[in-house]
Design a protein around this motif. Structure first.
Motif, mmCIF file in Angstrom:
data_model
loop_
_atom_site.group_PDB
_atom_site.id
_atom_site.type_symbol
_atom_site.label_atom_id
_atom_site.label_comp_id
_atom_site.label_asym_id
_atom_site.label_seq_id
_atom_site.Cartn_x
_atom_site.Cartn_y
_atom_site.Cartn_z
ATOM 1 N N ARG A 217 0.870 -1.358 -0.118
ATOM 2 C CA ARG A 217 -0.004 -0.026 0.071
ATOM 3 C C ARG A 217 0.787 1.299 -0.072
ATOM 4 O O ARG A 217 0.456 2.256 -0.309
ATOM 5 C CB ARG A 217 -0.961 0.027 1.349
ATOM 6 C CG ARG A 217 -1.765 1.344 1.484
ATOM 7 C CD ARG A 217 -2.605 1.509 0.374
ATOM 8 N NE ARG A 217 -3.426 0.638 0.057
ATOM 9 C CZ ARG A 217 -4.122 0.529 -1.310
ATOM 10 N NH1 ARG A 217 -3.899 1.315 -2.132
ATOM 11 N NH2 ARG A 217 -4.927 -0.605 -1.508
ATOM 12 N N TYR A 218 2.247 1.075 0.333
ATOM 13 C CA TYR A 218 3.007 2.372 0.686
ATOM 14 C C TYR A 218 3.046 3.003 -0.741
ATOM 15 O O TYR A 218 3.615 2.458 -1.839
ATOM 16 C CB TYR A 218 4.162 1.934 1.065
ATOM 17 C CG TYR A 218 5.326 3.228 1.580
ATOM 18 C CD1 TYR A 218 4.662 4.177 2.129
ATOM 19 C CD2 TYR A 218 6.423 2.900 0.952
ATOM 20 C CE1 TYR A 218 5.854 5.246 2.433
ATOM 21 C CE2 TYR A 218 7.496 4.035 1.331
ATOM 22 C CZ TYR A 218 7.005 5.018 2.097
ATOM 23 O OH TYR A 218 7.816 6.024 2.260
ATOM 24 N N ARG A 219 3.054 4.342 -1.044
ATOM 25 C CA ARG A 219 2.990 4.716 -2.455
ATOM 26 C C ARG A 219 4.412 4.875 -3.191
ATOM 27 O O ARG A 219 4.350 5.176 -4.143
ATOM 28 C CB ARG A 219 2.284 6.213 -2.217
ATOM 29 C CG ARG A 219 3.240 7.206 -1.408
ATOM 30 C CD ARG A 219 2.237 8.393 -1.242
ATOM 31 N NE ARG A 219 3.060 9.356 -0.268
ATOM 32 C CZ ARG A 219 3.996 10.286 -0.587
ATOM 33 N NH1 ARG A 219 4.228 10.541 -1.836
ATOM 34 N NH2 ARG A 219 4.438 11.039 0.487
ATOM 35 N N ARG A 220 5.386 4.591 -2.495
ATOM 36 C CA ARG A 220 6.675 4.587 -3.151
ATOM 37 C C ARG A 220 7.119 3.254 -3.459
ATOM 38 O O ARG A 220 7.447 2.444 -2.500
ATOM 39 C CB ARG A 220 7.867 5.275 -2.209
ATOM 40 C CG ARG A 220 7.586 6.568 -2.024
ATOM 41 C CD ARG A 220 8.538 7.342 -0.899
ATOM 42 N NE ARG A 220 8.315 8.625 -0.830
ATOM 43 C CZ ARG A 220 7.807 9.294 0.178
ATOM 44 N NH1 ARG A 220 7.246 8.465 1.390
ATOM 45 N NH2 ARG A 220 7.516 10.565 0.284
ATOM 46 N N LYS A 221 6.826 2.991 -4.593
ATOM 47 C CA LYS A 221 7.036 1.477 -5.000
ATOM 48 C C LYS A 221 8.362 0.893 -5.117
ATOM 49 O O LYS A 221 9.282 1.659 -5.157
ATOM 50 C CB LYS A 221 6.128 1.407 -6.296
ATOM 51 C CG LYS A 221 4.694 1.644 -6.571
ATOM 52 C CD LYS A 221 3.930 0.853 -5.470
ATOM 53 C CE LYS A 221 2.397 1.291 -5.350
ATOM 54 N NZ LYS A 221 1.692 0.601 -4.396
ATOM 55 N N ALA A 266 3.379 8.275 6.488
ATOM 56 C CA ALA A 266 3.027 7.399 5.879
ATOM 57 C C ALA A 266 1.524 6.939 5.970
ATOM 58 O O ALA A 266 1.266 5.658 5.828
ATOM 59 C CB ALA A 266 3.716 6.234 5.734
ATOM 60 N N GLU A 268 -1.749 6.332 4.655
ATOM 61 C CA GLU A 268 -2.393 6.099 3.158
ATOM 62 C C GLU A 268 -3.491 5.195 3.121
ATOM 63 O O GLU A 268 -3.654 4.270 3.794
ATOM 64 C CB GLU A 268 -1.302 5.567 2.207
ATOM 65 C CG GLU A 268 0.169 6.641 2.061
ATOM 66 C CD GLU A 268 1.122 5.900 1.352
ATOM 67 O OE1 GLU A 268 0.840 5.044 0.291
ATOM 68 O OE2 GLU A 268 2.197 6.449 1.371
ATOM 69 N N ASP A 270 -6.634 3.204 0.302
ATOM 70 C CA ASP A 270 -6.968 2.970 -0.663
ATOM 71 C C ASP A 270 -7.832 4.022 -1.336
ATOM 72 O O ASP A 270 -9.103 4.408 -0.784
ATOM 73 C CB ASP A 270 -7.749 1.383 -0.703
ATOM 74 C CG ASP A 270 -8.235 1.065 -2.086
ATOM 75 O OD1 ASP A 270 -8.233 1.758 -3.212
ATOM 76 O OD2 ASP A 270 -8.619 -0.119 -2.062
ATOM 77 N N ARG A 274 -11.532 5.845 0.422
ATOM 78 C CA ARG A 274 -11.244 7.154 1.200
ATOM 79 C C ARG A 274 -12.807 7.455 1.861
ATOM 80 O O ARG A 274 -13.835 7.329 1.258
ATOM 81 C CB ARG A 274 -10.578 7.998 0.474
ATOM 82 C CG ARG A 274 -9.135 7.691 0.044
ATOM 83 C CD ARG A 274 -8.408 8.766 -0.782
ATOM 84 N NE ARG A 274 -7.178 8.360 -1.021
ATOM 85 C CZ ARG A 274 -6.480 8.838 -1.942
ATOM 86 N NH1 ARG A 274 -6.660 9.711 -2.736
ATOM 87 N NH2 ARG A 274 -5.036 8.409 -2.148
ATOM 88 N N ASN A 306 -1.343 19.489 -0.271
ATOM 89 C CA ASN A 306 -2.152 18.287 0.212
ATOM 90 C C ASN A 306 -3.424 18.828 0.709
ATOM 91 O O ASN A 306 -3.453 18.676 2.025
ATOM 92 C CB ASN A 306 -1.156 17.343 0.760
ATOM 93 C CG ASN A 306 -2.061 15.843 0.887
ATOM 94 O OD1 ASN A 306 -3.274 15.917 0.684
ATOM 95 N ND2 ASN A 306 -1.287 14.911 1.119
ATOM 96 N N ASP A 338 14.174 8.048 -4.893
ATOM 97 C CA ASP A 338 13.057 8.564 -4.598
ATOM 98 C C ASP A 338 13.276 9.799 -3.742
ATOM 99 O O ASP A 338 13.505 10.077 -2.789
ATOM 100 C CB ASP A 338 12.400 7.639 -3.807
ATOM 101 C CG ASP A 338 10.733 8.420 -3.546
ATOM 102 O OD1 ASP A 338 10.476 9.463 -3.680
ATOM 103 O OD2 ASP A 338 10.045 7.445 -3.166
#
Length: 341
Positions: A217-221, A266, A268, A270, A274, A306, A338
Motif C-alpha cells: 500500500r505504501y505509495r513509493r513502489k 505514511a 495512506e 486505498d 477514502r 495536499n 526517490d
C-alpha cells in the motif's frame, strides 16, 4: 504600521535591524483596484544597495525598494501563541530527524550531512542546526562535494515561520543560487484527543516492521533495502495496517515514539475506500500505542498542496508550527532514487 505622535507614518527600521522580524508598508505602482500600498511582514534578511529582502513565514522572499518605503517597524520575534503543545523549532527538528534516519551521516560543525541512496529529501539533505564552523561559501562547497561523491544532488533543509528558524540562511542560499523545490509544514497537536477519535479499536493491526502487506500500500513502489532501513529507523517505530482480504491493505500508517512526541507518517488509504474514517482509525490506533509508551504530543509533516490531508489533520486538532523547505544546489541533477519529501 508605526505612526508618530503627529499622526504620520514613519520608517523606524535601519540596516541594524537585519535578522529581526519587521512589518513594512511600501508603495506599489500598479496595485489591484487602484491600491497604492502593500504590507509585508517577515524577517529582514538583508538590506543592501537600496533593496530590503524580507522572508515571510511561508519562506517566500520579498524584495522591497528602500525608496518605496512608507512605514516600518520591528515587531516581536515570537509569533502569536499557537494551538497545540509548546515546542521550539530546534526540538521539533531534532525529533523529526530521529524519526527518519539516514543510513550515512557526517558532521560539518553543527550541520549534519545525511544520505540514504536518494530515498526522500528528508534523509538526503543537510540539517543545519547552528554554525558549520567555516564560512558559508566554504560550507556549501563542502556540502556539494560530499553529495556529489555519493551520486546525489545537494539539498539543504531549512525552516521558517517560528522563533529560531532560518530565514537568513534561506535568503543566503537563494543569493548563492540554491533553488527552493519543496515547501511543507510541520504540524503539532495534543496526542490524547487523536487517540480518542477512532472509538474502539476495529481492524487495525500494529507491528514493529514494515511487512510485505504494508509495503504493497505504501505509495513509493519498489522499496529498496536502504529505504527499509530508513522506514524502520527511529527510537520506537510502529506500523499500522487495515487488512483488506488477500490484496493490498485498505489503509496503512507509521508512527515513531520519541519521549513525549509521537510522529505520524505514511498514512495512506486505498482511493476507493477514502472518506470512510480509515485514516482516522489508523492514527487513533497508533496514538493509543504511543500514549501507552508515555507520549503526550503529536507531530506530522504535510505538503502545502495536499488539501485533503490538511483538512483531515485540522479536524483532528493539528495546527502548523513552522514551514520547512528543501533547497537544491544550482546545476545539481535530479535525485537518482526517490526524491519525494
Amino acid at each position: 504600521m508605526e505612526i508618530s505622535a503627529a499622526g504620520r507614518l514613519e520608517v523606524r527600521i535601519t540596516t541594524a535591524d537585519v535578522g529581526k522580524r519587521v512589518s513594512v508598508r511600501s508603495l506599489i505602482e500598479h496595485g489591484p483596484s487602484g491600491e497604492k500600498f502593500t504590507d509585508t511582514v517577515g524577517v529582514l534578511t538583508s538590506w543592501d544597495n537600496g533593496v530590503l529582502r524580507i522572508t515571510r513565514k511561508s519562506g517566500e522572499s520579498v524584495r522591497v525598494a528602500e525608496t518605496s518605503l512608507v512605514a516600518g517597524k520591528v515587531v516581536p520575534s515570537a509569533p502569536a501563541r499557537r494551538r497545540g503543545p509548546a515546542a521550539s523549532y530546534e526540538e521539533l527538528a531534532r525529533v523529526s530527524a530521529r524519526a527518519w534516519r539516514p543510513v550515512e551521516s557526517e558532521r560539518l560543525g553543527a550541520w549534519e550531512l545525511r544520505a540514504a541512496d536518494g530515498f526522500t529529501r528528508r534523509a538526503n539533505s543537510v540539517l543545519p542546526l547552528g554554525d558549520p564552523g567555516v564560512p558559508l561559501d566554504e560550507a556549501l562547497a563542502a556540502v556539494r562535494g560530499w553529495y556529489a561523491a555519493r551520486g546525489l544532488p545537494a539539498y539543504v533543509q531549512t525552516a521558517t515561520g517560528a522563533e529560531g528558524t532560518q530565514e537568513r540562511l534561506c535568503a543566503e542560499l537563494e543569493r548563492h543560487g540554491w533553488v527552493r523545490e519543496v515547501t511543507a509544514e510541520l504540524w503539532v497537536a495534543p496526542l490524547a484527543p487523536v487517540a480518542d477519535l477512532g472509538g474502539e479499536p476495529s481492524g487495525v493491526v500494529l507491528s514493529r516492521e514494515a511487512g510485505d502487506a504494508w509495503l504493497t500500500r505504501y505509495r513509493r513502489k519498489g522499496v529498496s533495502e536502504v529505504a527499509l532501513r530508513v522506514l524502520n529507523s527511529g527510537p520506537s517505530v510502529w506500523f499500522a495496517t487495515v487488512p483488506d482480504g488477500p490484496g493490498a491493505p485498505a489503509a496503512i500508517g507509521r508512527c515513531v515514539v520519541d519521549g513525549r512526541w509521537a510522529g505520524f507518517a505514511a498514512v495512506e488509504v486505498d482511493p476507493a475506500r477514502r472518506r470512510r474514517g480509515l485514516a482516522t482509525a489508523v492514527m487513533a490506533a497508533l496514538a493509543r500505542r504511543a500514549l501507552d509508551e508515555g507520549a503526550s504530543a503529536a507531530w506530522l509533516q504535510v505538503e502545502d498542496d495536499n488539501a485533503g490531508a490538511r483538512e483531515l489533520y485540522g479536524r483532528m486538532g493539528f495546527a502548523a508550527h513552522h514551514a520547512y523547505h528543501h533547497h537544491r544546489a544550482p546545476q545539481s541533477s535530479a535525485p537518482a532514487g526517490d526524491g519525494a519529501l
